[in-house]
Design a protein around this motif. Sequence first.
Motif, PDB file in Angstrom:
ATOM      1  N   VAL A 102       0.941  -1.308   0.039  1.00 21.32           N
ATOM      2  CA  VAL A 102      -0.034   0.522   0.341  1.00 21.32           C
ATOM      3  C   VAL A 102       1.278   1.515  -0.114  1.00 21.32           C
ATOM      4  CG1 VAL A 102      -0.554   0.295   2.737  1.00 21.32           C
ATOM      5  CG2 VAL A 102      -2.149   1.133   0.888  1.00 21.32           C
ATOM      6  N   VAL A 103       0.170   1.864  -0.475  1.00 19.44           N
ATOM      7  CA  VAL A 103       1.253   3.185  -0.926  1.00 19.44           C
ATOM      8  C   VAL A 103      -0.042   4.056   0.028  1.00 19.44           C
ATOM      9  CG1 VAL A 103       1.786   5.398  -2.066  1.00 19.44           C
ATOM     10  CG2 VAL A 103       2.550   3.329  -2.794  1.00 19.44           C
ATOM     11  N   VAL A 104       0.361   4.948   0.869  1.00 23.29           N
ATOM     12  CA  VAL A 104      -0.970   6.356   1.759  1.00 23.29           C
ATOM     13  C   VAL A 104       0.001   6.855   1.345  1.00 23.29           C
ATOM     14  CG1 VAL A 104      -1.201   6.547   4.424  1.00 23.29           C
ATOM     15  CG2 VAL A 104      -0.054   4.464   3.968  1.00 23.29           C
ATOM     16  N   VAL A 105      -1.766   8.037   1.201  1.00 21.22           N
ATOM     17  CA  VAL A 105      -1.211   9.490   0.792  1.00 21.22           C
ATOM     18  C   VAL A 105      -2.399  10.329   2.146  1.00 21.22           C
ATOM     19  CG1 VAL A 105      -2.181  11.478  -1.308  1.00 21.22           C
ATOM     20  CG2 VAL A 105      -1.322   9.244  -1.226  1.00 21.22           C
ATOM     21  N   VAL A 106      -1.523  11.277   3.185  1.00 24.11           N
ATOM     22  CA  VAL A 106      -2.429  11.869   3.681  1.00 24.11           C
ATOM     23  C   VAL A 106      -2.417  13.159   3.699  1.00 24.11           C
ATOM     24  CG1 VAL A 106      -2.039   9.928   5.318  1.00 24.11           C
ATOM     25  CG2 VAL A 106      -0.048  11.470   5.289  1.00 24.11           C
ATOM     26  N   ASP A 107      -2.708  13.918   4.278  1.00 25.53           N
ATOM     27  CA  ASP A 107      -2.984  15.259   4.470  1.00 25.53           C
ATOM     28  C   ASP A 107      -2.444  16.205   5.579  1.00 25.53           C
ATOM     29  OD1 ASP A 107      -5.516  15.086   4.821  1.00 25.53           O
ATOM     30  OD2 ASP A 107      -6.694  16.404   3.472  1.00 25.53           O
TER      31      ASP A 107
END
Length: 369
Positions: A102-107
């Motif tokens: 998984v590649v996690v994308v957060v802001d």
Amino acid sequence: MTTLVLCVDRTNDIGRKTGLRTPVSGWEAVQSLVVDVGLADPEDTSVNCLLEALRVARDLRDEREEAVVAVVSGESDSLVGADRSVAAQLDELVETYDPESVVVVVDSAEDERLVPVIESRLRVDAVDRIVVRQARDIESTYYLLKQFLADEELRQTVLVPMGIGLLLLPLLLLRFESPALAGAFIASLLGAVLLYKGLAIGERLASVPERTRDALYSGQVSVVTYVVAAGLTLVGIFLGGLEVSALSTDYGVVVAAIQFTYSSVPWLALAALTASTGRLVDELIQNDEVGSPYWNLPFGVVALGLVVRGFTGWYLERQEIIQEASIPGLIESVPATYRLAAFIVAGLVISIVGVAVASNVADETLDVR
């Protein structure tokens, strides 16, 4: 090999603003979600987070890797409930697509705290955190301040302590007539508030009633022993304070501190012994096996109390604040050095006995196995 590109929204901003339930997966579904979130709130950074997830998935596909883009959010009012909701949604995605990584994308840092939850289920290849670039002008600063003032948690953490400090400042100046003293008091107040928030003391205090209720319902002996230990601690502090107040004003702060320690340490050691004994009894009742630290702690507390009592008594004897010890019928006066040595030896012997008892208990447990 399938890679899951996961956009994480711990606070459920996406769900509240669009009315949609997550997880949302698939290129077309996430593209449609970007439009919905953008129309609901064009200033929301979740739009940029969703677009970054789409970009990462596109780049992976360009490199001939199979990628699935998805969005999960915490659908609960509490942080624990939100994290469990994200975990359940992630399990659903794993069951559907069976990804290998998984590649996690957060802001935000808040969303990034969910990375350990994700790591417990999938191998995390990367964490992509989005930082939105802002124009460096007055208008942009105005909108940033507006967003800051709209955040209730930030207002309570920053603005409330600052407001209290500013209200107290003129009163302190009138009372002490010293700007330095008033500023020091305000700085101490703000520091205490920051420590209160930073160490999450409020959350710890909020959980105390629940933990106390659980301990009472479970019938733990340590509940009673902790109360007794607290009472003994107060007695020790009270007696230490009485002894210090009886000292002559000619003695300095160091002598007063040593006198306080000398008078209070027996009660404090007794309080620690009571609390550790209650904890040991609870372990004996609840578990078949009790670790050696629980056996060793009562002996260590007594040994430490004897050593501290010996050193403080030696110092007070040298200052002629307390009288020399004696053994009735044998020795009229025991020198301070001999008295200190006796306390040290007694502390070492008790500590060694504690280690031996803990080791024997551990050996017996191994033999039973």
